[in-house]
Write a protein that holds these residues in place. Sequence first.
Motif, PDB file in Angstrom:
ATOM      1  N   LEU A 166       0.977  -1.218  -0.181  1.00 10.66           N
ATOM      2  CA  LEU A 166      -0.036   0.139   0.105  1.00 10.66           C
ATOM      3  C   LEU A 166       0.840   1.244  -0.137  1.00 10.66           C
ATOM      4  O   LEU A 166       0.424   2.326  -0.522  1.00 10.66           O
ATOM      5  CB  LEU A 166      -0.989   0.197   1.253  1.00 10.66           C
ATOM      6  N   ARG A 176       0.304   7.288   5.451  1.00 12.44           N
ATOM      7  CA  ARG A 176      -1.003   7.729   5.340  1.00 12.44           C
ATOM      8  C   ARG A 176      -1.572   8.730   6.396  1.00 12.44           C
ATOM      9  O   ARG A 176      -2.556   9.536   6.180  1.00 12.44           O
ATOM     10  CB  ARG A 176      -2.405   6.875   5.121  1.00 12.44           C
ATOM     11  N   TYR A 189     -12.388  -0.998   5.232  1.00 11.27           N
ATOM     12  CA  TYR A 189     -11.711  -0.200   4.372  1.00 11.27           C
ATOM     13  C   TYR A 189     -11.080  -1.557   3.208  1.00 11.27           C
ATOM     14  O   TYR A 189     -10.776  -2.544   3.816  1.00 11.27           O
ATOM     15  CB  TYR A 189     -10.545   0.053   4.980  1.00 11.27           C
ATOM     16  N   VAL A 218      -8.437  -2.671   0.778  1.00 14.46           N
ATOM     17  CA  VAL A 218      -7.327  -2.287   0.419  1.00 14.46           C
ATOM     18  C   VAL A 218      -6.881  -2.038  -0.795  1.00 14.46           C
ATOM     19  O   VAL A 218      -6.123  -1.220  -1.368  1.00 14.46           O
ATOM     20  CB  VAL A 218      -6.361  -3.231   1.035  1.00 14.46           C
ATOM     21  N   GLU A 219      -7.365  -2.817  -1.732  1.00  8.31           N
ATOM     22  CA  GLU A 219      -6.972  -2.941  -3.183  1.00  8.31           C
ATOM     23  C   GLU A 219      -7.497  -1.619  -3.948  1.00  8.31           C
ATOM     24  O   GLU A 219      -6.697  -1.175  -4.650  1.00  8.31           O
ATOM     25  CB  GLU A 219      -7.568  -3.933  -3.957  1.00  8.31           C
ATOM     26  N   THR A 220      -8.792  -1.090  -3.567  1.00 13.50           N
ATOM     27  CA  THR A 220      -9.265  -0.057  -4.295  1.00 13.50           C
ATOM     28  C   THR A 220      -9.383   1.052  -3.323  1.00 13.50           C
ATOM     29  O   THR A 220      -9.540   2.531  -3.813  1.00 13.50           O
ATOM     30  CB  THR A 220     -10.729  -0.504  -4.426  1.00 13.50           C
ATOM     31  N   GLU A 221      -8.756   1.367  -2.254  1.00 10.40           N
ATOM     32  CA  GLU A 221      -8.748   2.135  -1.252  1.00 10.40           C
ATOM     33  C   GLU A 221     -10.116   2.788  -1.056  1.00 10.40           C
ATOM     34  O   GLU A 221     -10.037   4.018  -1.010  1.00 10.40           O
ATOM     35  CB  GLU A 221      -7.459   3.294  -1.679  1.00 10.40           C
ATOM     36  N   ARG A 222     -11.135   2.095  -0.906  1.00 11.13           N
ATOM     37  CA  ARG A 222     -12.403   2.511  -0.622  1.00 11.13           C
ATOM     38  C   ARG A 222     -12.876   2.224   0.711  1.00 11.13           C
ATOM     39  O   ARG A 222     -12.306   1.183   1.403  1.00 11.13           O
ATOM     40  CB  ARG A 222     -13.533   1.967  -1.695  1.00 11.13           C
TER      41      ARG A 222
END
Length: 158
Positions: free
Chosen positions: A17, A79, A120, A122-126
């Motif tokens: 990430l 982040r 959350y 992880v892959e799409t950060e949604r």
Amino acid sequence: MLLPLADAGARAQAQALGQNPAASTPTAASPAATPAPTPTPAVTPTTGQVTIESDLQRADQVTGVVTATGNVRIVYPDRRVVATSRQAQYFSKEGRVVLSGDVDVIQEGGNHLRAEQVIYFVETERVLANPAAGRQVFSTLRIETTPTAAPAPAQPTP
């Protein structure tokens, strides 16, 4: 916006990430053919490190689930995020983090999210935030706009 929890597999996911794109270095053919250098935006180094504090933590290598319970506090410096909740679970095989119970997520710069459950991806950060029964999700977001160039003045017609 949030944070994967840290076991060996989760650390690798967190590092994925936080990775910086590899910077490519152009090679010059000759001084005459080399275009003028363009300014490169500053890149903040990332570590992928996530710190988790809680009353209890356990990891199941078979299911790939890491669970932290009781007074959970997660710090994700890359982040600039700090999250607190009663429980946090990282589903490494699904790439999903679930924070449950009085969830507060604060990101440096003014973003804040409060809900009963925050998921959350992880892959799409949604992020998906769910309220407690009969309540609402609360969020404060800093929306930054990119300034646009002023329009050119109108030319008079002859």
